[in-house]
Motif scaffolding. Structure first.
Motif, PDB file in Angstrom:
ATOM      1  N   VAL A  53      12.124  -7.275   2.503  1.00 27.48           N
ATOM      2  CA  VAL A  53      12.643  -6.619   3.716  1.00 27.48           C
ATOM      3  C   VAL A  53      13.413  -5.367   3.325  1.00 27.48           C
ATOM      4  N   ASP A  54      14.276  -5.477   2.327  1.00 25.45           N
ATOM      5  CA  ASP A  54      15.072  -4.327   1.874  1.00 25.45           C
ATOM      6  C   ASP A  54      14.193  -3.185   1.389  1.00 25.45           C
ATOM      7  N   GLN A  83      18.583  -6.493   9.664  1.00 27.81           N
ATOM      8  CA  GLN A  83      18.770  -6.844   8.252  1.00 27.81           C
ATOM      9  C   GLN A  83      20.114  -7.491   7.984  1.00 27.81           C
TER      10      GLN A  83
END
Length: 132
Positions: A53-54, A83
């Motif tokens: 995701v990052d 996030q």
């Protein structure tokens, strides 16, 4: 480019990519993991997913109700889970299980981003070369 990038991923990262390609429930990732990896602590799996995701390859979303133009009902990956909320969401073991109820509304689904699709799909150049 994508083939090389795909080969650089770990087996666990690939399992998350497969799950995202299928827009499956997060719990479905266990079917894409090797048997030994299925016993990994959820915290370790969460770190791998958070890394994807990052890096902008995968998004976590909650399934939402969807109605087709002809009135049929279904599900669609809903809004992205921010996030900063995702670590707390992934810390809940229920997030990693199939829902007990018939409805999957609100359950976590993974979705590839455009950047993720460049890794999981062969580029036009690779397709033209025909190699594996």
């Amino acid at each position: 480019m994508s083939h090389r990038e795909w080969k650089r991923l770990t087996n666990v990262e690939r399992a998350f990519f497969i799950n995202a390609f299928e827009m499956d429930l997060l719990a479905g990732v266990f079917g894409d993991l090797d048997p030994a990896e299925q016993d990994m602590p959820l915290g370790e799996l969460a770190l791998v997913l958070l890394s994807l995701v990052d890096r902008g390859f995968v998004e976590a979303r909650r399934y939402a109700r969807w109605i087709a133009d002809d009135g049929r009902e279904g599900l669609t990956p809903g809004d992205v889970i921010p996030q900063h909320e995702l670590p707390q969401v992934l810390a809940d073991s229920a997030t990693w299980a199939y829902p007990d109820e018939d409805s999957w509304i609100g359950a976590i689904s993974l979705v590839e981003t455009d950047a993720g699709r460049r890794i999981s799909r062969r580029s036009p150049e690779e397709l033209a070369q025909g190699g594996s």
